[in-house]
Design a protein around this motif. Structure first.
Motif, mmCIF file in Angstrom:
data_model
loop_
_atom_site.group_PDB
_atom_site.id
_atom_site.type_symbol
_atom_site.label_atom_id
_atom_site.label_comp_id
_atom_site.label_asym_id
_atom_site.label_seq_id
_atom_site.Cartn_x
_atom_site.Cartn_y
_atom_site.Cartn_z
ATOM 1 N N GLN A 62 -73.844 10.683 -66.084
ATOM 2 C CA GLN A 62 -74.786 11.515 -66.846
ATOM 3 C C GLN A 62 -74.099 12.796 -67.346
ATOM 4 O OE1 GLN A 62 -78.099 12.871 -64.463
ATOM 5 N NE2 GLN A 62 -79.127 13.889 -66.179
ATOM 6 N N VAL A 63 -73.258 13.382 -66.489
ATOM 7 C CA VAL A 63 -72.611 14.650 -66.831
ATOM 8 C C VAL A 63 -71.445 14.441 -67.791
ATOM 9 C CG1 VAL A 63 -71.322 16.638 -65.926
ATOM 10 C CG2 VAL A 63 -73.312 15.751 -64.670
ATOM 11 N N PHE A 64 -70.560 13.505 -67.465
ATOM 12 C CA PHE A 64 -69.325 13.373 -68.248
ATOM 13 C C PHE A 64 -69.378 12.277 -69.316
ATOM 14 C CE2 PHE A 64 -67.741 15.532 -64.395
ATOM 15 C CZ PHE A 64 -67.051 16.580 -64.986
ATOM 16 N N GLY A 65 -70.412 11.440 -69.256
ATOM 17 C CA GLY A 65 -70.533 10.399 -70.271
ATOM 18 C C GLY A 65 -69.504 9.298 -70.148
ATOM 19 N N ARG A 66 -68.943 9.142 -68.966
ATOM 20 C CA ARG A 66 -67.959 8.079 -68.732
ATOM 21 C C ARG A 66 -67.903 7.779 -67.234
ATOM 22 N NH1 ARG A 66 -63.783 10.530 -66.255
ATOM 23 N NH2 ARG A 66 -63.342 12.709 -66.723
ATOM 24 N N GLU A 67 -67.248 6.639 -66.905
ATOM 25 C CA GLU A 67 -67.027 6.310 -65.497
ATOM 26 C C GLU A 67 -66.019 7.282 -64.887
ATOM 27 O OE1 GLU A 67 -68.545 3.781 -63.802
ATOM 28 O OE2 GLU A 67 -69.701 3.591 -65.648
ATOM 29 N N PRO A 68 -66.142 7.574 -63.583
ATOM 30 C CA PRO A 68 -65.062 8.312 -62.920
ATOM 31 C C PRO A 68 -63.757 7.531 -63.078
ATOM 32 C CG PRO A 68 -66.912 7.941 -61.407
ATOM 33 C CD PRO A 68 -67.224 7.218 -62.674
ATOM 34 N N HIS A 88 -84.079 22.094 -57.782
ATOM 35 C CA HIS A 88 -84.098 23.538 -58.109
ATOM 36 C C HIS A 88 -83.244 23.942 -59.311
ATOM 37 C CE1 HIS A 88 -86.499 24.063 -54.605
ATOM 38 N NE2 HIS A 88 -85.525 23.841 -53.765
ATOM 39 N N LEU A 89 -82.250 23.129 -59.680
ATOM 40 C CA LEU A 89 -81.473 23.402 -60.904
ATOM 41 C C LEU A 89 -81.394 22.107 -61.694
ATOM 42 C CD1 LEU A 89 -78.335 25.421 -59.656
ATOM 43 C CD2 LEU A 89 -80.130 26.310 -61.147
ATOM 44 N N SER A 90 -81.602 22.185 -63.005
ATOM 45 C CA SER A 90 -81.435 20.994 -63.839
ATOM 46 C C SER A 90 -79.951 20.703 -63.999
ATOM 47 C CB SER A 90 -82.067 21.236 -65.209
ATOM 48 O OG SER A 90 -81.293 22.188 -65.916
ATOM 49 N N VAL A 91 -79.629 19.506 -64.442
ATOM 50 C CA VAL A 91 -78.226 19.154 -64.676
ATOM 51 C C VAL A 91 -77.620 20.075 -65.738
ATOM 52 C CG1 VAL A 91 -76.728 17.344 -65.640
ATOM 53 C CG2 VAL A 91 -78.350 16.795 -63.832
ATOM 54 N N GLU A 92 -78.397 20.469 -66.733
ATOM 55 C CA GLU A 92 -77.905 21.380 -67.777
ATOM 56 C C GLU A 92 -77.602 22.757 -67.181
ATOM 57 O OE1 GLU A 92 -80.436 19.329 -68.138
ATOM 58 O OE2 GLU A 92 -79.667 18.002 -69.709
ATOM 59 N N GLU A 93 -78.480 23.230 -66.296
ATOM 60 C CA GLU A 93 -78.220 24.516 -65.646
ATOM 61 C C GLU A 93 -76.985 24.427 -64.739
ATOM 62 O OE1 GLU A 93 -82.655 26.547 -65.233
ATOM 63 O OE2 GLU A 93 -82.154 24.846 -63.927
ATOM 64 N N ARG A 94 -76.851 23.312 -64.035
ATOM 65 C CA ARG A 94 -75.665 23.147 -63.173
ATOM 66 C C ARG A 94 -74.382 23.156 -64.016
ATOM 67 N NH1 ARG A 94 -76.642 22.373 -57.926
ATOM 68 N NH2 ARG A 94 -78.746 21.716 -57.347
ATOM 69 N N GLU A 95 -74.438 22.564 -65.205
ATOM 70 C CA GLU A 95 -73.247 22.567 -66.053
ATOM 71 C C GLU A 95 -72.937 23.989 -66.533
ATOM 72 O OE1 GLU A 95 -70.931 20.310 -66.485
ATOM 73 O OE2 GLU A 95 -69.877 21.887 -67.572
ATOM 74 N N LEU A 145 -70.632 19.517 -73.883
ATOM 75 C CA LEU A 145 -70.942 18.881 -75.173
ATOM 76 C C LEU A 145 -71.743 17.603 -74.950
ATOM 77 C CD1 LEU A 145 -67.492 19.299 -76.980
ATOM 78 C CD2 LEU A 145 -69.638 20.436 -77.618
ATOM 79 N N HIS A 146 -71.302 16.792 -73.980
ATOM 80 C CA HIS A 146 -71.984 15.525 -73.714
ATOM 81 C C HIS A 146 -73.439 15.750 -73.310
ATOM 82 C CE1 HIS A 146 -72.739 11.456 -72.448
ATOM 83 N NE2 HIS A 146 -73.171 11.920 -71.297
ATOM 84 N N LEU A 147 -73.687 16.844 -72.577
ATOM 85 C CA LEU A 147 -75.058 17.133 -72.138
ATOM 86 C C LEU A 147 -75.886 17.812 -73.226
ATOM 87 C CD1 LEU A 147 -74.290 18.323 -68.496
ATOM 88 C CD2 LEU A 147 -75.681 16.328 -69.109
ATOM 89 N N GLY A 148 -75.294 17.993 -74.414
ATOM 90 C CA GLY A 148 -76.076 18.508 -75.532
ATOM 91 C C GLY A 148 -75.935 19.993 -75.788
ATOM 92 N N MET A 149 -75.024 20.666 -75.057
ATOM 93 C CA MET A 149 -74.805 22.084 -75.333
ATOM 94 C C MET A 149 -74.031 22.176 -76.655
ATOM 95 S SD MET A 149 -73.207 24.829 -72.582
ATOM 96 C CE MET A 149 -74.035 24.319 -71.077
ATOM 97 N N SER A 150 -74.468 23.073 -77.558
ATOM 98 C CA SER A 150 -73.778 23.194 -78.839
ATOM 99 C C SER A 150 -72.445 23.928 -78.669
ATOM 100 C CB SER A 150 -74.647 23.965 -79.827
ATOM 101 O OG SER A 150 -74.732 25.319 -79.429
ATOM 102 N N ARG A 151 -71.560 23.741 -79.662
ATOM 103 C CA ARG A 151 -70.295 24.488 -79.641
ATOM 104 C C ARG A 151 -70.551 25.989 -79.628
ATOM 105 N NH1 ARG A 151 -66.078 21.349 -83.712
ATOM 106 N NH2 ARG A 151 -66.264 19.305 -82.695
ATOM 107 N N GLU A 152 -71.532 26.428 -80.370
ATOM 108 C CA GLU A 152 -71.846 27.858 -80.425
ATOM 109 C C GLU A 152 -72.218 28.384 -79.029
ATOM 110 O OE1 GLU A 152 -72.951 25.655 -82.521
ATOM 111 O OE2 GLU A 152 -72.364 26.378 -84.520
ATOM 112 N N LYS A 153 -72.944 27.565 -78.295
ATOM 113 C CA LYS A 153 -73.401 27.990 -76.973
ATOM 114 C C LYS A 153 -72.226 28.049 -75.991
ATOM 115 C CE LYS A 153 -77.321 27.012 -73.932
ATOM 116 N NZ LYS A 153 -78.593 26.267 -73.865
#
Lengths: 130, 130, 130, 130, 130, 130
Positions: E17-23, E48-55, E79-87
């Motif tokens: 989910q986080v990296f978008g690939r297999e370990p 208590h923290l979403s995956v986006e917050e953890r990232e 990027l994979h989790l949807g954070m923009s380049r600007e962010k």
């Protein structure tokens, strides 16, 4: 209190004084503007420390941070401001004792690289110049 | 190349020059001897950097290390060597940008404590002196 | 591969072996469980390093981190595992050269405090014991 | 208390014992002399810690400092002193918990590189040797 | 309380989910298992923290650690989790003020590299995409 | 581009939004002005990150910096911005894995102190509130 345009111009002037070149728009443009405006336009231009003293503080901080690319830039700035190679090396030797051997070995390796590139660029025999 | 006794005496002299007092045998005695012999007898006494420049490097490094007790000692040393309060504060303000706000807020808090204690000891009105 | 209950029991046993006491539920209970389960139940109990070697690694890392409260705990653990005061001091002296003087001065100050408290608690004359 | 020439010879001997080679005059010669004299001639040769224990402390400190070039040197030293690859990896795995995942991922990447180069140099099949 | 096999499967799912690939089993296999089991199977999957917050927390920590290889991985994850380049750039700009200019300059350099490689891979004109 | 007076007023407004109080003129007044002008007037007010996300970044950075006084301030800010105690604790637990156990143990100790003081001030039974 000055207008934003003033601090940007003053920042560019201090940047040129420190690095001996124009700020390069190569990296992130917005952060470059912040660097010129805040760091050089408002901090490096404050009183109480000379530009040479500020470079001594910056060189120390960047050597301790172990970010090679940034350290190359500040070794270049120190040379541009008239600090001798011996003095730059001496700062890093002192940091062996204030930041640990890894900091000093890393810093001296980067410094040797910068000095060797300068010698290559100017056709100087390295053994002579040092 | 000098004899061990020479470097110890030279180390004690440089220590007194920097801190304005004898090395205190209070903490670990063997490390105190190493500090006097290596750090002050062989490093601080090397050429290429003045004692004032070495203190600027040490003050920067210790502020970045965020070890309050040590920082108090080097703020004292800087004052003893003739650095003004304004200049010490200015080094720490610059470190906000080279080491981050936590480094600067911590360093300024320690500096204010040292200045306040000095004012209390000398009966000076703090508002005046600064 | 063992069941969760196994690793918790093993973690508690290793914790007692290292610190000479039960894990204290005083601080955050969930992080205490994670510390016992992950750090002691699954890492400290791995092969290839003895518990004494792991404490040498932990003591080094915690002294470099300059978190006094944690350092006090690991100086206590080192003593409990049979490391002599001289050996603990020697680790910190070596760290003057690998992490810088602020790390060593801070570490020795904490070590002296721990040793003095132990002497006070046992009624030992500090000058004798060291 | 010994003469300077003694500590330099002793430093060279300890350096050879740790790294399995002569100090290389490649980098900055004056800092090399200081490293041999102070670090190896006066610190690594002190009592209370064996050379193997000192390498465990140094390897830990250098892995935490994240200076890859220096870390390569100390992984080589650890191997030379008889530490197994499993033990070196185990130190770095423990540092994931005492210095954070970035320290461990960086350290393991450097270790894998050093091991692979050694295997390539000796014609060993990497899958076998580990 | 779940069985070890559960946490490993959950860890692999969170990793994907986080990296978008297999370990990738490329690096040290045992540490990879620990990373999947502990870090992703038991920590990233806590409440208590979403995956986006953890990232956001992980990206901040890894940028401050200045380990380029690891930072590349977490910029990719963001990027994979949807954070923009600007962010992502904005997080690093804020870190100029909380960790110092060397952290930000280093982080932005790595980010520009990652973005440029992505653009090259997708045939996008970099000037457009940003 | 706005006039200096604008950024100062905007900085004070953002400061109040984050910390729930006026900037205290207690510490060094010039650095306070810089903090309000640069950090809050020009950085925290930039787009791409919400104030809550910026606090998550700041809390992470300050916990990793291990400067207790500053950390107390940002735990207070996080609470003021509506972050739950569980979420603050969870950020620190994640930092055990990204910055090491000393960072987490130190951060949780500070957090427990802040929470306990708040409970004492409001007469809340700590066991209830958490």
């Amino acid at each position: 209190m000055d207008r934003p345009v003033d601090r940007h111009e003053r920042g560019e002037a201090v940047f040129r004084q420190v690095f001996g070149r124009e700020p390069r728009p190569g990296s992130h443009p917005e952060f470059l503007r912040i660097t010129v405006d805040h760091l050089f336009g408002e901090i490096w231009s404050r009183p109480h420390l000379s530009v040479e003293e500020r470079e001594l503080v910056a060189l120390t901080a960047v050597a301790l941070a172990r970010t090679d690319w940034e350290l190359r830039g500040h070794i270049g700035a120190a040379l541009h401001l008239g600090m001798s190679r011996e003095k730059i090396v001496e700062v890093i030797i002192q940091l062996a004792y204030y930041g640990g051997w890894p900091v000093a070995n890393n810093g001296l390796r980067v410094a040797q690289d910068v000095f060797a590139e300068l010698d290559a660029a100017t056709g100087t025999d390295a053994d002579h110049d040092r």
